[in-house]
Motif scaffolding. Structure first.
Motif, mmCIF file in Angstrom:
data_model
loop_
_atom_site.group_PDB
_atom_site.id
_atom_site.type_symbol
_atom_site.label_atom_id
_atom_site.label_comp_id
_atom_site.label_asym_id
_atom_site.label_seq_id
_atom_site.Cartn_x
_atom_site.Cartn_y
_atom_site.Cartn_z
ATOM 1 N N UNK A 101 0.839 -1.202 0.000
ATOM 2 C CA UNK A 101 0.000 0.000 0.000
ATOM 3 C C UNK A 101 0.874 1.251 0.000
ATOM 4 N N UNK A 102 0.504 2.213 -0.846
ATOM 5 C CA UNK A 102 1.200 3.501 -0.903
ATOM 6 C C UNK A 102 0.785 4.393 0.261
ATOM 7 N N UNK A 103 1.748 5.170 0.772
ATOM 8 C CA UNK A 103 1.444 6.165 1.802
ATOM 9 C C UNK A 103 2.250 7.431 1.532
ATOM 10 N N UNK A 104 1.683 8.556 1.983
ATOM 11 C CA UNK A 104 2.334 9.848 1.804
ATOM 12 C C UNK A 104 2.300 10.706 3.057
ATOM 13 N N UNK A 105 1.422 10.386 3.996
ATOM 14 C CA UNK A 105 1.356 11.161 5.228
ATOM 15 C C UNK A 105 0.865 10.252 6.356
#
Length: 204
Positions: A101-105
């Motif tokens: 899963x992608x995350x950014x914050x």
């Protein structure tokens, strides 16, 4: 010794041809990311991709098309946050697929961890022109923060990472580096891939 998943060098490609080229070079984990396909197109692409690496040691990761991944017999899936919000995660798990899963914050990290992912991706680490980004560069320090938060879950760094920057990214705490433009824009992509593979520590 069991290979870690994903491999430390984790290229992201947009065609079956490139997927097969990288598999022939000995790449262990490859993500196929082709955007904006209809359901039938996605099913055909995934089916062809799965067949193209059948019998090889390649771990093929399908980006976003979770229904096609289930039907097509894929083993690995990667979801961005928007696709995660509409995906049937229990069905994905029931089909035996791993899930990255992608995350950014922080909020996205909490959302991702709630689904017990097989890896967490953080990006972009550096500025990237591959696609418009809602988030600015994360930087090396954020890699260390994320790794402390997620513990034993593998951390994949992505975004603007070149071969020359890779040692610093690994040293900051990344278990794996997802690579797009550093291969796609190389004068000699095959040589660049071999250089990435040579960067991996012995025994990985």
């Amino acid at each position: 010794m069991t290979r870690a998943y994903p491999d430390r060098f984790y290229p992201v490609v947009d065609s079956i041809r490139t997927l097969m080229d990288l598999a022939a070079l000995g790449v262990g984990t490859i993500q196929l990311r082709v955007k904006d396909l209809g359901e039938a197109q996605a099913a055909a692409l995934v089916g062809e991709a799965v067949e193209s690496v059948q019998g090889s040691p390649v771990r093929l990761v399908i980006n976003d098309y979770w229904r096609a991944a289930i039907v097509g017999g894929a083993s690995h899936l990667h979801l961005g946050q928007e696709d995660l919000a509409t995906a049937d995660v229990p069905a994905i798990r029931a089909a035996g697929l791993t899930l990255g899963i992608s995350t950014h914050d922080e909020a996205e990290l909490e959302t991702a961890l709630a689904h017990r992912p097989d890896y967490i991706a953080l990006g972009p680490i550096y500025p990237t022109t591959i696609k418009p980004m809602r988030f600015g560069p994360q930087g090396l320090d954020r890699i260390g923060v994320w790794k402390k938060r997620i513990g034993a879950i593998p951390l994949v760094a992505i975004g603007g990472i070149t071969l020359e920057r890779a040692p610093s990214v690994y040293a900051a705490g990344a278990d794996s580096i997802a690579v797009v433009s550093d291969i796609a824009n190389a004068d000699d992509p095959d040589t660049r891939v071999r250089e990435w593979l040579a960067l991996e520590p012995a025994g990985d």
